[in-house]
Design a protein around this motif. Structure first.
Motif, PDB file in Angstrom:
ATOM      1  N   ALA A  57     -27.865   6.161  -4.255  1.00  0.00           N
ATOM      2  CA  ALA A  57     -28.344   6.377  -5.621  1.00  0.00           C
ATOM      3  C   ALA A  57     -27.328   7.236  -6.357  1.00  0.00           C
ATOM      4  O   ALA A  57     -26.534   7.964  -5.737  1.00  0.00           O
ATOM      5  N   ALA A  58     -27.342   7.148  -7.678  1.00  0.00           N
ATOM      6  CA  ALA A  58     -26.401   7.929  -8.487  1.00  0.00           C
ATOM      7  C   ALA A  58     -27.066   8.374  -9.773  1.00  0.00           C
ATOM      8  O   ALA A  58     -27.920   7.661 -10.335  1.00  0.00           O
ATOM      9  N   CYS A  59     -26.690   9.558 -10.251  1.00  0.00           N
ATOM     10  CA  CYS A  59     -27.205  10.079 -11.511  1.00  0.00           C
ATOM     11  C   CYS A  59     -26.074  10.810 -12.221  1.00  0.00           C
ATOM     12  O   CYS A  59     -25.401  11.652 -11.624  1.00  0.00           O
ATOM     13  N   PHE A  60     -25.882  10.467 -13.496  1.00  0.00           N
ATOM     14  CA  PHE A  60     -24.769  11.040 -14.252  1.00  0.00           C
ATOM     15  C   PHE A  60     -25.255  11.680 -15.544  1.00  0.00           C
ATOM     16  O   PHE A  60     -25.966  11.049 -16.339  1.00  0.00           O
ATOM     17  N   ASP A 101     -29.751  17.424 -21.077  1.00  0.00           N
ATOM     18  CA  ASP A 101     -30.922  17.130 -20.267  1.00  0.00           C
ATOM     19  C   ASP A 101     -30.626  17.521 -18.814  1.00  0.00           C
ATOM     20  O   ASP A 101     -31.453  18.120 -18.122  1.00  0.00           O
ATOM     21  N   ALA A 102     -29.415  17.212 -18.359  1.00  0.00           N
ATOM     22  CA  ALA A 102     -29.008  17.580 -17.003  1.00  0.00           C
ATOM     23  C   ALA A 102     -28.976  19.097 -16.843  1.00  0.00           C
ATOM     24  O   ALA A 102     -29.478  19.647 -15.852  1.00  0.00           O
ATOM     25  N   ARG A 323     -32.168  15.625 -10.901  1.00  0.00           N
ATOM     26  CA  ARG A 323     -32.835  14.434 -11.453  1.00  0.00           C
ATOM     27  C   ARG A 323     -32.624  13.230 -10.543  1.00  0.00           C
ATOM     28  O   ARG A 323     -33.521  12.391 -10.392  1.00  0.00           O
ATOM     29  N   GLY A 324     -31.470  13.125  -9.913  1.00  0.00           N
ATOM     30  CA  GLY A 324     -31.174  12.009  -9.045  1.00  0.00           C
ATOM     31  C   GLY A 324     -32.123  11.903  -7.868  1.00  0.00           C
ATOM     32  O   GLY A 324     -32.513  10.802  -7.465  1.00  0.00           O
ATOM     33  N   PHE A 325     -32.531  13.034  -7.318  1.00  0.00           N
ATOM     34  CA  PHE A 325     -33.457  13.010  -6.172  1.00  0.00           C
ATOM     35  C   PHE A 325     -34.880  12.654  -6.593  1.00  0.00           C
ATOM     36  O   PHE A 325     -35.738  12.432  -5.742  1.00  0.00           O
TER      37      PHE A 325
END
Length: 327
Positions: A57-60, A101-102, A323-325
């Motif tokens: 998974a990935a979150c940017f 947001d991050a 957020r990615g988790f």
């Protein structure tokens, strides 16, 4: 394995995390000059090719608004699409989010050594938290308690109309209004805003400048680091640079107070972004908190709101991982 990234116009920070419990200890981490790559896909391919890790998974976090899984990075010719990223990178789940947001997602993860407190205040348990981050641009976000945890909300508040609070700031508004038409807080309170304040000081005030500063400003494309450097130089005092940074600090204090009022940030206000840690000596002076509290009949309430400077430069990366988790 989760791939998280803080994607900015100047640099992009990437890291791989093995679990949420180890979120402050990435397995792998690297920083890349964004402009040297034609796309985020190319940059990530480079990172993954250097490390034999299977990403699930990935979150940017992206410097720019994210709408329906698509984004255009501010100050970069990149157009991001989460479905295309999933397909080309062969990552099952990809999430794009605004960089503020991050940052907001990471606020609950901060520890004592991650912040410098400007105002202790009297924080309300589970009170709303506000984030204002002057970096290249000016980002704003906030978090509210949903009963079990804090939930983050991004905004584009940095593009709201600049409101002067004294005669000098009114003159600054007039000066920039003639050039831009619309003057936002970002135009006077960010990395791209500081040169505008300095230009006003140069053209509209009698403050002098050292020849070495002027020569380097003429030779450099990015004026902000030099103005900050000159403002912090105690041996070769630059009145103009000091005045520009002091005005930015006053404006930042006023807008941080505005944000605190708008979201009723009784839990505290956090100053993120790259600029606050660099000008911490200016933020410690009375001007910032005076501007923050100068809200008429609400001045007493403002005194009770805690204000912190985030010293951890990986705030957005941590938030993207957080957020990615959740994906």
């Amino acid at each position: 394995m989760l791939l998280a990234g803080d994607i900015g116009g100047t640099k992009s920070n990437l890291a791989i995390f093995s679990s949420e419990a180890e979120i402050r200890k990435p397995v792998l981490e690297a920083t890349f000059p964004s402009a040297q790559y034609s796309s985020l896909e190319e940059l990530i391919h480079t990172f993954l090719s250097q490390n034999d890790v299977r990403v699930e998974a990935a979150c940017f976090g992206v410097a720019g608004p994210v709408i329906e899984g698509k984004a255009k990075v501010t100050n970069l010719p990149w157009e991001l699409d989460k479905e295309r990223l999933q397909r080309e990178l062969k990552i099952p789940a990809v999430h794009l989010m605004n960089d503020l947001d991050a940052m907001a997602h990471a606020i609950p993860l901060l520890e004592a050594e991650d912040v410098y407190t400007l105002n202790e205040g009297q924080p309300e348990a589970h009170g709303t938290l506000a984030v204002i981050a002057p970096g290249t641009g000016l980002g704003e976000a906030f978090l509210t308690w949903n009963g079990t945890r804090y939930q983050a909300f991004p905004s584009e508040g940095g593009h709201a109309d600049f409101a002067p609070t004294n005669e000098a700031e009114l003159d600054l508004l007039r000066y920039l209004w003639k050039r831009y038409g619309h003057v936002s807080y970002e135009l006077v309170c960010s990395g791209k805003g500081l040169p505008n304040v300095y230009a006003y000081m140069r053209e509209c005030t009698p403050l002098k400048e050292h020849a070495w500063v002027t020569e380097q400003l003429d030779a450099q494309g990015d004026h902000t680091p030099l103005i900050v450097q000159a403002a912090l130089d105690v041996e070769r005092v630059s009145e103009r640079s000091q005045a520009a940074v002091s005005m930015l600090v006053a404006i930042l204090g006023a807008e941080a107070g505005n944000l605190a009022l708008k979201v009723l940030a009784t839990g505290g206000v956090y100053l993120g972004g790259g600029i606050p840690p660099r000008i911490l000596s200016y933020l410690k002076e009375e001007q910032f908190m005076q501007s923050f509290k100068n809200k008429g009949r609400f001045a007493e309430m403002m005194t009770n709101i805690p204000v912190h400077v985030v010293l951890n430069p990986k705030l957005a990366l941590l938030g993207a991982a957080c957020r990615g988790f959740e994906i």
